[in-house]
Motif scaffolding. Sequence first.
Motif: not given
Length: 397
Positions: A319-335
Amino acid sequence: MAPMIYTLYGFAIFFFIFWCGLWLLHLIAIVYGKWKLHNRDTLTPREVPYAGVSIIKPLVGVDPNLFVNLETFFTMNYPKYELLFCIENESDPAVMIVKKLLDKYPEVDSSLFIGGCEVGVNPKINNMQPGYACAKHEYILISDSGIRMKEDTLLDMMHHMRDDVALVHQLPFTCDRDGFAATFEKVFFGTVQARIYLAADLLRINCHTGMSALMRKQLLDDVGGLRAFGCYLAEDFFMAKSFTDRGWRICISSQPAWQNAGLCEVTSFQARLTRWAKLRVAMLPPTIILEPLSECMVIGMCASWAASLLFGWDSVVFYMIHILLWFLLDWILLSIVQNGALTFNKFDFVVAWMFRECSSPYLFLHALWDPTIRWRSRVFKLAWGGIAKELKSRIKY
């Protein structure tokens, strides 16, 4: 006992496959967004003349940025267009703003329509109807009051209007503004909303919000014009559906829609999100199940349980890895959607991102609990299929 085990394993397999599908959508949005958005190659010179565009601006009330937002429509670099401002009430202060701009830019073909025309329950359609009836060009651009245009935005949209395309709309996004509420809005539109829009555009799925939409007027006239959609509150979805049902394509342009409302509050934006959720549920009932499952926190818990049952993996670590990866991909998409430096730092992004992800399931449950839609001073109820009925009429003076 055996049927129960089979059922549990069936749910686990479904959750894990659904989870994998969401990661595929993440990757599609990032790759396609990098290729599609802010692509200057779309503005190569055309050999054929530019077609005329009638821009309809429905206005209600005034916010601090209204004047500067509307002024950007008078200064666009496009050879042939007209501005049709529609205001329902003659006492609306927006009338004065529009008249000032008409006086300031007399060389721009522009008109003001006051009073509206009641053709259905949708207030926006009623407001726009007089302007639509007088539109003289073959293309119609419906643009909300809070949209800010760049000089080449209309050029960009028209370059995407290919022979098989009926509607070109913009990916909803926001201008740079100060405050947590502004950060919250930018995070929403640049992550979950952008992911859905970009994937839907590539896969040719109807996912259309009509805050900035360019359409072929003849195709609207063929089904009765704007008045044909007056029975819906989500008129944008049904306009797009009427095109795709006839074999036409819809697509997004390379420039996002720059929302620049002067008033930015968390509560009002959450009310907006709740209203959109109510519309989606009424139009597409499967979203009652699929939408909550597509949220990071919800699908993360389901996938963690599934991974533990199917593979024996540690559910907490998963679950923690899932949240971290989701967060990172969202940051990339927002950029990618921002196409430049963000006005807030990573800590602000973390806070806004967590707030959105944690509050979204609550807002969706609230939408299911209270299906009535409040739009300014009016109250509506939606039947399955999206047809609206007004429960509380306007107070007429």
